[in-house]
Design a protein around this motif. Structure first.
Motif, PDB file in Angstrom:
ATOM      1  N   SER A  13       0.813  -1.223   0.000  1.00 39.83           N
ATOM      2  CA  SER A  13       0.000   0.000   0.000  1.00 39.83           C
ATOM      3  C   SER A  13       0.842   1.266   0.000  1.00 39.83           C
ATOM      4  N   SER A  14       2.104   1.150   0.402  1.00 36.35           N
ATOM      5  CA  SER A  14       2.983   2.329   0.393  1.00 36.35           C
ATOM      6  C   SER A  14       3.262   2.803  -1.028  1.00 36.35           C
ATOM      7  N   ASN A  15       2.939   1.976  -2.027  1.00 38.78           N
ATOM      8  CA  ASN A  15       3.128   2.376  -3.431  1.00 38.78           C
ATOM      9  C   ASN A  15       2.002   3.272  -3.933  1.00 38.78           C
ATOM     10  N   PHE A  16       0.947   3.432  -3.106  1.00 38.51           N
ATOM     11  CA  PHE A  16      -0.213   4.218  -3.507  1.00 38.51           C
ATOM     12  C   PHE A  16      -0.353   5.462  -2.637  1.00 38.51           C
ATOM     13  N   LEU A  17      -1.092   6.448  -3.162  1.00 41.49           N
ATOM     14  CA  LEU A  17      -1.476   7.596  -2.362  1.00 41.49           C
ATOM     15  C   LEU A  17      -2.580   7.147  -1.418  1.00 41.49           C
ATOM     16  N   LEU A  18      -2.325   7.182  -0.130  1.00 44.24           N
ATOM     17  CA  LEU A  18      -3.311   6.702   0.827  1.00 44.24           C
ATOM     18  C   LEU A  18      -4.455   7.696   0.954  1.00 44.24           C
ATOM     19  N   ASN A  19      -5.667   7.159   1.048  1.00 39.52           N
ATOM     20  CA  ASN A  19      -6.882   7.937   1.276  1.00 39.52           C
ATOM     21  C   ASN A  19      -7.255   8.866   0.122  1.00 39.52           C
ATOM     22  N   VAL A  20      -6.711   8.601  -1.072  1.00 39.35           N
ATOM     23  CA  VAL A  20      -7.114   9.303  -2.290  1.00 39.35           C
ATOM     24  C   VAL A  20      -7.316   8.248  -3.372  1.00 39.35           C
ATOM     25  N   ALA A  21      -8.424   8.334  -4.083  1.00 45.34           N
ATOM     26  CA  ALA A  21      -8.715   7.345  -5.120  1.00 45.34           C
ATOM     27  C   ALA A  21      -9.343   8.023  -6.324  1.00 45.34           C
ATOM     28  N   VAL A  22      -9.379   7.295  -7.436  1.00 48.16           N
ATOM     29  CA  VAL A  22     -10.147   7.749  -8.597  1.00 48.16           C
ATOM     30  C   VAL A  22     -11.381   6.865  -8.709  1.00 48.16           C
ATOM     31  N   ASP A  23     -12.515   7.476  -8.944  1.00 49.19           N
ATOM     32  CA  ASP A  23     -13.746   6.748  -9.239  1.00 49.19           C
ATOM     33  C   ASP A  23     -14.145   7.092 -10.657  1.00 49.19           C
ATOM     34  N   ASN A  24     -14.347   6.058 -11.441  1.00 51.60           N
ATOM     35  CA  ASN A  24     -14.506   6.229 -12.881  1.00 51.60           C
ATOM     36  C   ASN A  24     -15.901   5.766 -13.308  1.00 51.60           C
ATOM     37  N   PHE A  85     -15.090  14.161  -4.345  1.00 49.56           N
ATOM     38  CA  PHE A  85     -16.020  13.847  -3.274  1.00 49.56           C
ATOM     39  C   PHE A  85     -15.238  13.540  -2.004  1.00 49.56           C
ATOM     40  N   GLY A  86     -15.627  14.155  -0.905  1.00 47.66           N
ATOM     41  CA  GLY A  86     -14.946  13.886   0.346  1.00 47.66           C
ATOM     42  C   GLY A  86     -15.679  14.449   1.544  1.00 47.66           C
ATOM     43  N   ASN A  87     -15.920  13.611   2.526  1.00 49.37           N
ATOM     44  CA  ASN A  87     -16.412  14.044   3.828  1.00 49.37           C
ATOM     45  C   ASN A  87     -16.138  12.914   4.814  1.00 49.37           C
ATOM     46  N   PRO A  88     -16.127  13.204   6.114  1.00 55.44           N
ATOM     47  CA  PRO A  88     -15.727  12.198   7.109  1.00 55.44           C
ATOM     48  C   PRO A  88     -16.601  10.948   7.133  1.00 55.44           C
ATOM     49  N   GLN A  89     -17.822  11.032   6.595  1.00 54.20           N
ATOM     50  CA  GLN A  89     -18.761   9.918   6.700  1.00 54.20           C
ATOM     51  C   GLN A  89     -18.879   9.086   5.428  1.00 54.20           C
ATOM     52  N   ARG A  90     -18.227   9.482   4.342  1.00 55.37           N
ATOM     53  CA  ARG A  90     -18.545   8.851   3.062  1.00 55.37           C
ATOM     54  C   ARG A  90     -18.093   7.385   2.963  1.00 55.37           C
ATOM     55  N   VAL A  91     -17.118   6.944   3.768  1.00 53.24           N
ATOM     56  CA  VAL A  91     -16.702   5.545   3.699  1.00 53.24           C
ATOM     57  C   VAL A  91     -17.362   4.702   4.778  1.00 53.24           C
ATOM     58  N   LYS A  92     -18.282   5.309   5.517  1.00 56.29           N
ATOM     59  CA  LYS A  92     -18.991   4.544   6.538  1.00 56.29           C
ATOM     60  C   LYS A  92     -20.106   3.750   5.866  1.00 56.29           C
ATOM     61  N   ASP A  93     -19.992   2.444   5.888  1.00 53.38           N
ATOM     62  CA  ASP A  93     -20.991   1.590   5.263  1.00 53.38           C
ATOM     63  C   ASP A  93     -21.080   0.309   6.070  1.00 53.38           C
ATOM     64  N   ASN A  94     -22.293  -0.151   6.329  1.00 53.18           N
ATOM     65  CA  ASN A  94     -22.488  -1.316   7.192  1.00 53.18           C
ATOM     66  C   ASN A  94     -21.716  -2.551   6.728  1.00 53.18           C
ATOM     67  N   GLY A  95     -21.548  -2.706   5.420  1.00 47.58           N
ATOM     68  CA  GLY A  95     -20.882  -3.902   4.920  1.00 47.58           C
ATOM     69  C   GLY A  95     -19.377  -3.778   4.808  1.00 47.58           C
ATOM     70  N   PHE A  96     -18.850  -2.561   4.945  1.00 48.94           N
ATOM     71  CA  PHE A  96     -17.427  -2.318   4.730  1.00 48.94           C
ATOM     72  C   PHE A  96     -16.729  -2.209   6.084  1.00 48.94           C
ATOM     73  N   ASP A 117     -10.408   5.273   6.876  1.00 45.61           N
ATOM     74  CA  ASP A 117     -10.263   6.671   7.273  1.00 45.61           C
ATOM     75  C   ASP A 117     -10.900   7.591   6.226  1.00 45.61           C
ATOM     76  N   TYR A 118     -10.839   8.880   6.490  1.00 46.54           N
ATOM     77  CA  TYR A 118     -11.350   9.911   5.561  1.00 46.54           C
ATOM     78  C   TYR A 118     -10.793   9.658   4.168  1.00 46.54           C
ATOM     79  N   PHE A 119     -11.694   9.558   3.183  1.00 48.40           N
ATOM     80  CA  PHE A 119     -11.273   9.230   1.820  1.00 48.40           C
ATOM     81  C   PHE A 119     -11.779  10.269   0.830  1.00 48.40           C
ATOM     82  N   VAL A 120     -10.909  10.686  -0.047  1.00 46.59           N
ATOM     83  CA  VAL A 120     -11.277  11.620  -1.109  1.00 46.59           C
ATOM     84  C   VAL A 120     -11.257  10.880  -2.441  1.00 46.59           C
ATOM     85  N   SER A 121     -12.327  11.012  -3.204  1.00 45.33           N
ATOM     86  CA  SER A 121     -12.388  10.422  -4.537  1.00 45.33           C
ATOM     87  C   SER A 121     -12.394  11.524  -5.591  1.00 45.33           C
ATOM     88  N   ILE A 122     -11.529  11.379  -6.570  1.00 41.70           N
ATOM     89  CA  ILE A 122     -11.511  12.275  -7.721  1.00 41.70           C
ATOM     90  C   ILE A 122     -12.256  11.561  -8.841  1.00 41.70           C
TER      91      ILE A 122
END
Length: 257
Positions: A13-24, A85-96, A117-122
């Motif tokens: 995981s150190s090869n990636f930017l943590l807590n930032v992702a692309v959603d396509n 997209f980013g806010n403290p609650q967006r990765v809170k999901d009952n199944g995750f 943790d807090y996740f930002v999606s571009i």
């Protein structure tokens, strides 16, 4: 699911930017419907748009192109970044949860892992010709398939919102971006291009006015070929004049009326 795949991902995981992702949001057009390519994580009844983490060796746009290529098998696709997209609650999901990941992968991760943790999606939207796509799901997914945008399944996180915002951006861009060129097959009829724009805009467009103004732009060319349709008079086929199309986009010619 292969336990080694999950273990390798977290170890590297150190090869990636943590807590930032692309959603396509990958759009295709088929049988008079606008469709979106969705993926389903293992052992969940919810779906997400296609996405992935950003490698430290690539740009954001390169990450989005890589995700699109991995899912469709295609390169050189049209991609447009439209929002983040980013806010403290967006990765809170009952199944995750850490428990669910351990049950599915056999790999234990701490409950305070960065992945929760807090996740930002571009977010990007991608346009592709439906018939050319060779869908490939990743090793972390149970399924990957097309869904009509009008009949979305239960979505994880805020991904239903992401699709809605992508569609909103597509409608705003449709007059000045190569939407038709990217979504239609190389040869098409006038009713097919007319229906495409009506489908995307979700409103009727006057048939005669649309056709007249579209032909006046010179961006489509009539071919000496017809499509054979059982029980109907065969309509002529058309194709885009790519040079004229590109000139129109640069000069600001409106491609929808």
């Amino acid at each position: 699911m292969d336990t080694n795949a999950a273990e390798d991902f977290f170890k590297n995981s150190s090869n990636f930017l943590l807590n930032v992702a692309v959603d396509n949001v990958i759009f295709g057009y088929h049988e008079k419907e606008l469709k979106v390519l969705l993926q389903q994580p293992f052992a969940l009844d919810k779906w997400t748009v296609t996405g992935g983490y950003i490698q430290k060796t690539e740009s954001i746009a390169e990450a989005a192109a890589r995700v699109a290529h991995m899912r469709t098998g295609l390169t050189g696709l049209f991609l447009e970044q439209f929002q983040s997209f980013g806010n403290p609650q967006r990765v809170k999901d009952n199944g995750f949860t850490a428990k669910h990941i351990a049950e599915v992968t056999g790999y234990d991760i701490p409950e305070n892992s960065w992945i929760f943790d807090y996740f930002v999606s571009i977010a990007f939207y991608t346009l592709t010709e439906f018939s050319k796509v060779k869908i490939t799901k990743s090793e972390f997914e149970a399924e990957c398939q097309w869904w009509p945008v009008s009949e979305l399944p239960l979505m994880m996180f805020d991904h239903e919102l992401i699709i809605k915002e992508a569609l909103k951006a597509l409608r705003l861009h449709i007059a000045h971006y190569p939407i038709g060129y990217e979504l239609l097959e190389e040869k098409f009829t006038l009713p097919e291009i007319h229906n495409l724009y009506e489908t995307i805009l979700a409103k009727p467009l006057d048939d005669r006015n649309f056709t007249k103004k579209l032909l006046a732009t010179g961006i489509i060319t009539k071919l000496n070929e017809k499509r054979q349709i059982s029980g109907h008079r065969p309509p002529y086929l058309y194709k885009f004049n790519k040079e004229k199309y590109d000139e129109g986009l640069k000069s600001g010619v409106e491609l929808v009326f």
